[in-house]
Write an enzyme that holds these catalytic residues in place. Sequence first.
Site, mmCIF file in Angstrom:
data_model
loop_
_atom_site.group_PDB
_atom_site.id
_atom_site.type_symbol
_atom_site.label_atom_id
_atom_site.label_comp_id
_atom_site.label_asym_id
_atom_site.label_seq_id
_atom_site.Cartn_x
_atom_site.Cartn_y
_atom_site.Cartn_z
ATOM 1 N N ASP A 269 0.849 -1.179 0.000
ATOM 2 C CA ASP A 269 0.000 0.000 0.000
ATOM 3 C C ASP A 269 0.886 1.231 0.000
ATOM 4 O O ASP A 269 1.949 1.253 0.620
ATOM 5 C CB ASP A 269 -0.905 0.011 1.239
ATOM 6 C CG ASP A 269 -0.118 0.202 2.522
ATOM 7 O OD1 ASP A 269 -0.110 1.330 3.066
ATOM 8 O OD2 ASP A 269 0.517 -0.775 2.986
ATOM 9 N N SER A 270 0.483 2.263 -0.746
ATOM 10 C CA SER A 270 1.165 3.547 -0.776
ATOM 11 C C SER A 270 2.645 3.374 -1.135
ATOM 12 O O SER A 270 2.969 2.887 -2.214
ATOM 13 C CB SER A 270 0.975 4.253 0.570
ATOM 14 O OG SER A 270 1.308 5.614 0.481
ATOM 15 N N ALA A 271 3.572 3.738 -0.236
ATOM 16 C CA ALA A 271 4.987 3.546 -0.529
ATOM 17 C C ALA A 271 5.312 2.079 -0.787
ATOM 18 O O ALA A 271 6.204 1.753 -1.577
ATOM 19 C CB ALA A 271 5.836 4.069 0.631
ATOM 20 N N HIS B 9 -7.072 7.902 1.301
ATOM 21 C CA HIS B 9 -5.851 7.104 1.191
ATOM 22 C C HIS B 9 -5.751 6.039 2.287
ATOM 23 O O HIS B 9 -5.927 6.335 3.463
ATOM 24 C CB HIS B 9 -4.650 8.042 1.259
ATOM 25 C CG HIS B 9 -3.355 7.427 0.869
ATOM 26 N ND1 HIS B 9 -3.106 6.898 -0.380
ATOM 27 C CD2 HIS B 9 -2.211 7.246 1.579
ATOM 28 C CE1 HIS B 9 -1.878 6.441 -0.433
ATOM 29 N NE2 HIS B 9 -1.311 6.625 0.751
#
Length: 320
Positions: free
Chosen positions: A162-164, A294
Amino acid sequence: MATGKQVSRDVFPYLRVYDDGTIERLAGTEVTPAGLDSKTGVLSKDIVIIPETNVSARLYRPDSAKGSQKLPVMVYFHGGAFCIASTAEPKYQNCLNMLVSEANIFVVSVDYRLVPEHPLDVVYQDSWDALQWLASHANEKGGNEPWLQDYADFDQLFLAGDSAGANIAHHMALRLNNSKPTRTLLKIRGIAMIHPYFWGKNPIGVEVEDSLRKPMVDNWWTFVCPSEKGCDDPLINPFVDGAPGLNDLACDSVLVFIAEKDILRSRGKLYYDGLIKSGWKGKAEIVETKGEDHVFHIFDADCENARVLIKRWASFVNQK
């Protein structure tokens, strides 16, 4: 913090750096032990996988799994803008317990070292070293971790983040394409990219009118990667000159999740569109969650939209 210290860099909402070099993390600092989760029936344990650098992983499997039952393997990279969180963060523990229970899979959650105590290239190298460690269990020697020996089906291997962490998964799949020995051992069937952290200097889509969050995300990246290329560094912008082509992604399928209220949403959509147009031979899908921001599924894995996301994620890993 002691009186008299001055903030030299505020990386809201993640951390502050003080003028004496002290780092105060404002999020992602909670930890929870591995073990049996009674709600999901998932068992986890922590192991050191790279002794030289003390890189570790948290392994997950259904407690009901038998040694003769081989399970799909998912290598997971947590988010946190490369500078916060860990595999022991309670919200990640809860989310991955739910995923493992839903999908009946084996998860290797990688605990890479963080910026700014370590430069960004260490994050990617730790993640790559974790894949090398995993490859040692896929070869004839079999490695030394009994859970992998007993439960891992290396013919059903996935990356996710997820994300990074989604950014890391992207770069690991590109690196696999250029490493024939490792790619021979690790054939990635798919990548689940949840609200991927890609960015760029020039705003696109929802970023254009978001004058509050655009500079905030700029600040995240220039903190973790203080290069002269800024937000158009190929590590964060896969569409600038010098970035590897998406057609080199070493996997058969990609599932991109985006969220309607996420400032990163347009970058996730751009990535999906670029992948489709790149000449890459795999299958790509994109799923948007309405009304959410997010990584909402990490903050509240028990909400209805998170359960829907986890079910879709599980079906992707269990694809035939």
